[in-house]
Design a protein around this motif. Structure first.
Motif, short mmCIF file in Angstrom:
data_model
loop_
_atom_site.label_atom_id
_atom_site.label_comp_id
_atom_site.label_asym_id
_atom_site.label_seq_id
_atom_site.Cartn_x
_atom_site.Cartn_y
_atom_site.Cartn_z
N VAL A 121 30.12 34.78 36.63
CA VAL A 121 30.88 33.57 36.29
C VAL A 121 30.37 32.39 37.11
O VAL A 121 30.12 31.30 36.58
CB VAL A 121 32.40 33.78 36.52
CG1 VAL A 121 33.15 32.46 36.54
CG2 VAL A 121 32.97 34.70 35.44
N LYS A 122 30.18 32.60 38.40
CA LYS A 122 29.70 31.52 39.27
C LYS A 122 28.31 31.04 38.85
O LYS A 122 28.03 29.84 38.84
CB LYS A 122 29.68 32.00 40.73
CG LYS A 122 29.33 30.93 41.73
CD LYS A 122 29.37 31.47 43.13
CE LYS A 122 30.62 30.93 43.79
NZ LYS A 122 30.73 31.28 45.20
N GLU A 162 28.70 28.98 35.65
CA GLU A 162 29.28 27.67 35.97
C GLU A 162 28.30 26.78 36.72
O GLU A 162 28.40 25.55 36.65
CB GLU A 162 30.57 27.85 36.78
CG GLU A 162 31.69 28.43 35.97
CD GLU A 162 32.95 28.70 36.74
OE1 GLU A 162 34.02 28.74 36.09
OE2 GLU A 162 32.91 28.90 37.98
N SER A 163 27.34 27.38 37.40
CA SER A 163 26.31 26.60 38.11
C SER A 163 25.19 26.15 37.18
O SER A 163 24.27 25.45 37.60
CB SER A 163 25.70 27.44 39.24
OG SER A 163 26.68 27.72 40.21
N HIS A 195 28.87 31.16 28.48
CA HIS A 195 29.90 30.27 29.00
C HIS A 195 31.06 31.13 29.51
O HIS A 195 31.05 32.34 29.36
CB HIS A 195 30.34 29.25 27.95
CG HIS A 195 31.02 29.83 26.76
ND1 HIS A 195 30.34 30.42 25.71
CD2 HIS A 195 32.34 29.93 26.45
CE1 HIS A 195 31.21 30.84 24.80
NE2 HIS A 195 32.43 30.57 25.23
N VAL A 196 32.04 30.47 30.12
CA VAL A 196 33.17 31.17 30.72
C VAL A 196 34.44 30.84 29.94
O VAL A 196 34.70 29.68 29.65
CB VAL A 196 33.33 30.76 32.21
CG1 VAL A 196 34.55 31.42 32.82
CG2 VAL A 196 32.08 31.11 32.99
N LYS A 201 38.74 31.74 29.91
CA LYS A 201 39.83 32.33 30.67
C LYS A 201 40.59 33.24 29.72
O LYS A 201 41.21 32.79 28.76
CB LYS A 201 40.74 31.24 31.23
CG LYS A 201 41.33 31.59 32.54
CD LYS A 201 41.92 30.41 33.25
CE LYS A 201 41.96 30.71 34.72
NZ LYS A 201 42.58 29.63 35.45
N LYS A 261 38.79 34.52 34.58
CA LYS A 261 37.54 33.92 34.11
C LYS A 261 36.61 35.03 33.67
O LYS A 261 36.34 35.97 34.43
CB LYS A 261 36.88 33.10 35.22
CG LYS A 261 37.60 31.80 35.49
CD LYS A 261 36.82 30.98 36.51
CE LYS A 261 37.44 29.62 36.71
NZ LYS A 261 36.66 28.81 37.66
#
Length: 70
Positions: free
Chosen positions: A35-36, A39-40, A47-48, A50, A55
């Motif tokens: 996930v990190k 997102e970076s 994509h992420v 919820k 997440k």
């Protein structure tokens, strides 16, 4: 057809993907690490979302099956 960039290597009893492997770099990641990375901006085809407050990495909707997580 090329090889998949990321594959799922572990899931929990509810079916949530919990571990991933980058087939290009041989990097193993937990869900949180993946996930990190998404997102970076390090994984363009993912994509992420919820889901139930967690997440969750998902592949972008498109016709390309090479980026699907399975």
């Amino acid at each position: 057809m090329g090889r998949k960039r990321v594959t799922t290597t572990k899931e929990n009893s509810t079916g949530r993907n919990t571990a991933f492997h980058d087939n290009y770099t041989s990097n193993d990641m937990t869900r949180a690490q993946f996930v990190k990375q998404i997102e970076s901006g390090n994984y363009d085809n993912y994509h992420v979302r919820k889901i139930n407050g967690v997440k969750t990495p998902v592949s972008n909707p498109d016709k390309n099956v090479n980026n699907n997580l399975d």
